[in-house]
Design a protein around this motif. Structure first.
Motif, PDB file in Angstrom:
ATOM      1  N   PHE A 117       0.842  -1.190   0.000  1.00 57.65           N
ATOM      2  CA  PHE A 117       0.000   0.000   0.000  1.00 57.65           C
ATOM      3  C   PHE A 117       0.880   1.243   0.000  1.00 57.65           C
ATOM      4  N   GLY A 118       0.309   2.355  -0.406  1.00 55.23           N
ATOM      5  CA  GLY A 118       0.995   3.640  -0.376  1.00 55.23           C
ATOM      6  C   GLY A 118      -0.036   4.735  -0.180  1.00 55.23           C
ATOM      7  N   THR A 119       0.261   5.691   0.694  1.00 55.99           N
ATOM      8  CA  THR A 119      -0.705   6.732   1.034  1.00 55.99           C
ATOM      9  C   THR A 119       0.018   8.035   1.351  1.00 55.99           C
ATOM     10  N   VAL A 120      -0.632   9.135   1.011  1.00 56.25           N
ATOM     11  CA  VAL A 120      -0.135  10.459   1.390  1.00 56.25           C
ATOM     12  C   VAL A 120      -1.115  11.048   2.397  1.00 56.25           C
ATOM     13  N   TYR A 121      -0.582  11.556   3.499  1.00 54.02           N
ATOM     14  CA  TYR A 121      -1.408  12.204   4.517  1.00 54.02           C
ATOM     15  C   TYR A 121      -1.055  13.686   4.597  1.00 54.02           C
ATOM     16  N   ARG A 122      -2.088  14.508   4.597  1.00 55.77           N
ATOM     17  CA  ARG A 122      -1.904  15.953   4.715  1.00 55.77           C
ATOM     18  C   ARG A 122      -1.911  16.364   6.178  1.00 55.77           C
ATOM     19  N   ASP A 123      -1.109  17.383   6.466  1.00 54.77           N
ATOM     20  CA  ASP A 123      -1.120  17.999   7.788  1.00 54.77           C
ATOM     21  C   ASP A 123      -1.991  19.248   7.698  1.00 54.77           C
ATOM     22  N   PRO A 124      -3.138  19.286   8.364  1.00 50.61           N
ATOM     23  CA  PRO A 124      -4.043  20.444   8.254  1.00 50.61           C
ATOM     24  C   PRO A 124      -3.408  21.751   8.673  1.00 50.61           C
ATOM     25  N   THR A 125      -2.350  21.679   9.484  1.00 47.78           N
ATOM     26  CA  THR A 125      -1.720  22.909   9.970  1.00 47.78           C
ATOM     27  C   THR A 125      -0.644  23.429   9.023  1.00 47.78           C
ATOM     28  N   ASP A 126      -0.174  22.593   8.107  1.00 46.72           N
ATOM     29  CA  ASP A 126       0.902  23.020   7.204  1.00 46.72           C
ATOM     30  C   ASP A 126       0.929  22.087   5.990  1.00 46.72           C
ATOM     31  N   GLU A 127       0.556  22.609   4.835  1.00 44.41           N
ATOM     32  CA  GLU A 127       0.492  21.800   3.624  1.00 44.41           C
ATOM     33  C   GLU A 127       1.878  21.297   3.195  1.00 44.41           C
ATOM     34  N   LYS A 128       2.935  21.953   3.663  1.00 46.57           N
ATOM     35  CA  LYS A 128       4.290  21.547   3.267  1.00 46.57           C
ATOM     36  C   LYS A 128       4.807  20.360   4.085  1.00 46.57           C
ATOM     37  N   ARG A 129       4.024  19.936   5.068  1.00 45.13           N
ATOM     38  CA  ARG A 129       4.486  18.843   5.919  1.00 45.13           C
ATOM     39  C   ARG A 129       3.660  17.566   5.690  1.00 45.13           C
ATOM     40  N   ALA A 130       3.340  17.315   4.446  1.00 44.58           N
ATOM     41  CA  ALA A 130       2.627  16.086   4.104  1.00 44.58           C
ATOM     42  C   ALA A 130       3.520  14.883   4.409  1.00 44.58           C
ATOM     43  N   VAL A 131       2.909  13.788   4.798  1.00 42.79           N
ATOM     44  CA  VAL A 131       3.638  12.568   5.152  1.00 42.79           C
ATOM     45  C   VAL A 131       3.345  11.490   4.113  1.00 42.79           C
TER      46      VAL A 131
END
Length: 226
Positions: A117-131
């Motif tokens: 599997f592969g997934t991208v998670y967004r950080d609601p407080t900072d779009e530049k810190r996606a995981v």
């Protein structure tokens, strides 16, 4: 000399003949009672050696038992990508999905997986810190060795992983390590976990190694189940 001469010869007086019927002839000088095998006492040195060998054997059996129990406990791992986990939100945009699939396929090419599997998670407080999270499930006999191999493969793809160190794997066990590598956007933290049933890597732009390790552990607890 004729037979007549032999029979007529007088018998000389001498000692009485020996009677061979009273007792059996002994062909050995050993006492018959001494024919039983001797039971010599075991020396102290030999007892110590035997005790040490037994202790080593029992330790080996114990280690095998513990190791076998750990494999059985961890081998049936399941991974999912919940919509929200550890304060992050799954990014289902086309761009994020394409990136996640690229990472998943590259990872699966390096290690044989039952499911990936592969997934991208967004950080609601900072779009530049996606995981970015990617990995899969499979039976691993030597999780730490395989995890180190995957970090080595990542080095070939992105750049050298520096400062790699083991961090707390949390309640799910196995081994977890984090370090730093570089990409188009600069340096970023990278972490990975492996146990006897799964292995997963994560990329953490804009975060320190310590913060990434803490977040990765929380993500694992929300993603992995047994």
């Amino acid at each position: 000399m004729s037979d007549a001469n032999l029979t007529e010869s007088p018998v000389d007086d001498g000692p009485d003949p020996i009677d061979l019927t009273d007792e059996p002839i002994q062909l050995s000088r050993r006492d018959p009672a001494a024919q039983e095998p001797e039971h010599r006492p075991v020396s102290r040195r030999r007892r110590i050696a035997l005790a040490a060998a037994l202790a080593v054997g029992l330790a080996g059996v114990g280690a095998l038992g513990v190791g076998g129990w750990r494999v059985l406990a961890q081998k049936d791992a399941h991974l999912n990508a919940p919509e929200k986990v550890a304060g992050l939100t799954r990014d289902d945009s086309e761009r994020a999905r394409s990136t996640a699939e690229y990472l998943r396929d590259g990872f699966a090419a390096d290690i044989e997986l039952d499911r990936s599997f592969g997934t991208v998670y967004r950080d609601p407080t900072d779009e530049k810190r996606a995981v970015l999270i990617f990995g899969g499930t499979t039976l691993l006999w030597q999780p730490e060795r395989d995890l180190d191999t995957l970090f080595g493969l990542m080095t070939d793809e992105t750049g050298k992983v520096t400062g790699l160190r083991e961090v707390d794997a949390g309640r799910l066990g196995g081994v977890m390590k984090c370090g730093t590598t570089s990409g188009d956007g600069g340096d970023f933290a990278v972490c990975g976990w492996a146990d006897h049933g799964s292995t997963v890597m994560g990329m953490f732009p804009g975060r320190s190694v310590d913060d990434s390790a803490t977040l990765f552990r929380k993500l694992r607890e929300g993603i992995q189940s047994r």
